[in-house]
Design a protein around this motif. Structure first.
Motif, PDB file in Angstrom:
ATOM      1  N   VAL A  29       0.837  -1.204   0.000  1.00 55.40           N
ATOM      2  CA  VAL A  29       0.000   0.000   0.000  1.00 55.40           C
ATOM      3  C   VAL A  29       0.872   1.254   0.000  1.00 55.40           C
ATOM      4  O   VAL A  29       0.619   2.201  -0.746  1.00 55.40           O
ATOM      5  CB  VAL A  29      -0.955   0.000   1.218  1.00 55.40           C
ATOM      6  N   LEU A  30       1.919   1.260   0.810  1.00 58.50           N
ATOM      7  CA  LEU A  30       2.803   2.427   0.868  1.00 58.50           C
ATOM      8  C   LEU A  30       3.551   2.637  -0.442  1.00 58.50           C
ATOM      9  O   LEU A  30       3.690   3.771  -0.915  1.00 58.50           O
ATOM     10  CB  LEU A  30       3.806   2.264   2.017  1.00 58.50           C
ATOM     11  N   THR A  32       2.635   1.690  -3.440  1.00 57.06           N
ATOM     12  CA  THR A  32       1.695   2.161  -4.454  1.00 57.06           C
ATOM     13  C   THR A  32       1.315   3.615  -4.212  1.00 57.06           C
ATOM     14  O   THR A  32       1.091   4.376  -5.159  1.00 57.06           O
ATOM     15  CB  THR A  32       0.432   1.283  -4.457  1.00 57.06           C
ATOM     16  N   SER A  33       1.260   4.023  -2.944  1.00 53.56           N
ATOM     17  CA  SER A  33       0.953   5.418  -2.615  1.00 53.56           C
ATOM     18  C   SER A  33       2.002   6.367  -3.192  1.00 53.56           C
ATOM     19  O   SER A  33       1.681   7.502  -3.576  1.00 53.56           O
ATOM     20  CB  SER A  33       0.869   5.603  -1.100  1.00 53.56           C
ATOM     21  N   PHE A  36       1.018   7.213  -6.600  1.00 54.86           N
ATOM     22  CA  PHE A  36      -0.061   8.202  -6.615  1.00 54.86           C
ATOM     23  C   PHE A  36       0.479   9.606  -6.365  1.00 54.86           C
ATOM     24  O   PHE A  36       0.040  10.569  -6.987  1.00 54.86           O
ATOM     25  CB  PHE A  36      -1.111   7.854  -5.559  1.00 54.86           C
ATOM     26  N   ILE A  37       1.444   9.706  -5.450  1.00 56.53           N
ATOM     27  CA  ILE A  37       2.009  11.018  -5.131  1.00 56.53           C
ATOM     28  C   ILE A  37       2.779  11.582  -6.325  1.00 56.53           C
ATOM     29  O   ILE A  37       2.611  12.744  -6.707  1.00 56.53           O
ATOM     30  CB  ILE A  37       2.929  10.918  -3.899  1.00 56.53           C
ATOM     31  N   ILE A 121      -5.853  -0.234  -1.436  1.00 57.12           N
ATOM     32  CA  ILE A 121      -5.176   0.675  -2.363  1.00 57.12           C
ATOM     33  C   ILE A 121      -6.168   1.660  -2.971  1.00 57.12           C
ATOM     34  O   ILE A 121      -5.864   2.851  -3.129  1.00 57.12           O
ATOM     35  CB  ILE A 121      -4.454  -0.120  -3.468  1.00 57.12           C
ATOM     36  N   THR A 124      -6.868   4.225  -0.384  1.00 56.55           N
ATOM     37  CA  THR A 124      -5.718   5.118  -0.280  1.00 56.55           C
ATOM     38  C   THR A 124      -5.663   6.087  -1.453  1.00 56.55           C
ATOM     39  O   THR A 124      -5.313   7.266  -1.282  1.00 56.55           O
ATOM     40  CB  THR A 124      -4.411   4.302  -0.221  1.00 56.55           C
ATOM     41  N   ALA A 125      -5.991   5.609  -2.650  1.00 59.53           N
ATOM     42  CA  ALA A 125      -5.951   6.462  -3.843  1.00 59.53           C
ATOM     43  C   ALA A 125      -6.889   7.651  -3.713  1.00 59.53           C
ATOM     44  O   ALA A 125      -6.607   8.733  -4.246  1.00 59.53           O
ATOM     45  CB  ALA A 125      -6.309   5.642  -5.078  1.00 59.53           C
ATOM     46  N   PHE A 128      -5.348  10.898  -2.589  1.00 60.65           N
ATOM     47  CA  PHE A 128      -4.497  11.660  -3.495  1.00 60.65           C
ATOM     48  C   PHE A 128      -5.197  12.092  -4.780  1.00 60.65           C
ATOM     49  O   PHE A 128      -4.884  13.149  -5.335  1.00 60.65           O
ATOM     50  CB  PHE A 128      -3.261  10.823  -3.866  1.00 60.65           C
TER      51      PHE A 128
END
Length: 253
Positions: A29-30, A32-33, A36-37, A121, A124-125, A128
């Motif tokens: 998850v981190l 993949t984040s 996104f960033i 995920i 989390t998306a 962002f």
């Protein structure tokens, strides 16, 4: 059907995930984040739209697939490889459980973990990038179908591998490059010929295209073709596992 046997294998694999929560869930998850960033927020805000969808939102299905494919394979392959490595596979084979029940336990646990990861995920998306899901039922269907299919594929890799290094060969050297070249960050219609036609030989294209259609109603490949190709791969994996248990390939010697 031995429900207790399936449940025992399933619970054991799920308990292993809880013991390695950082590696199994938090780390993907981190990582993949970060995509996104970088691509969604930083670069996406400076780019236009693709097929009427903002770039940050456009890459979400591809990034989810990237994590889903790698984690499905990793979870299922390690789950069956470790009993082979430790020798406990013979206890499983001698237990009153059929090959089908063994596969249901291991693959079911791996697919469950992948589906949970995919949903996390997507949540989390939302932090962002703003995105929508036009066909939520189809989105979940593709998520579950892909998780099951590549968990079966991972199960095959776990049987085939005879050391820990081989567990990483297919995910790192084959699946990840195919995902990056399968339209995770772009539409294949943006490619010139003959690359656009050659890309259609990449099986991951159909997974990402179908998944993206579930989000935005746009796809590089017809949704029926995407679903059909996914089912073909699923049936191929099932046939390979049937042959493995039928012949005892690398599990009885």
């Amino acid at each position: 059907m031995n429900i207790y046997g399936i449940r025992a294998i399933y619970y054991f694999e799920m308990a292993r995930t809880m013991r390695t929560l950082m590696q199994s869930i938090v780390s993907p998850v981190l990582s993949t984040s970060l995509y996104f960033i970088v691509f969604g927020t930083a670069i996406g805000s400076r780019m236009g739209t693709i097929d009427g969808v903002g770039y940050g939102a456009f890459i979400i299905p591809g990034l989810v697939m990237l994590a889903l494919l790698s984690q499905s394979i990793s979870n299922a392959s390690f789950g069956i490889f470790f009993p082979k490595f430790s020798g406990t596979i013979y206890e499983v084979l001698s237990a009153p459980v059929s090959p089908l029940e063994i596969v249901l336990g291991y693959v079911g646990a791996a697919a469950t973990k992948s589906v949970v990861l995919g949903i996390l995920i997507l949540i989390t998306a939302r932090v962002f990038v703003d995105y929508s899901i036009e066909h939520p039922v189809w989105m979940m269907a593709f998520l579950i179908l892909t998780s099951i299919t590549f968990s079966l594929f991972g199960f095959i890799i776990g049987i085939w591998a005879d050391d820990f290094q081989k567990l990483q060969v297919i995910p790192l050297m084959v699946i990840t490059p195919l995902t990056f070249l399968g339209g995770a960050f772009y539409s294949i219609s943006m490619l010139p010929e003959p690359w656009q036609t050659l890309t259609l030989f990449n099986p991951v294209v159909y997974l990402i295209s179908g998944f993206r259609w579930a989000f935005y109603g746009v796809a590089d490949v017809n949704i029926a073709v995407s679903l059909g190709m996914t089912m073909v791969f699923l049936l191929t994996c099932m046939a390979a596992i049937w042959w493995i248990f039928r012949t005892g390939y690398r599990i009885r010697t």
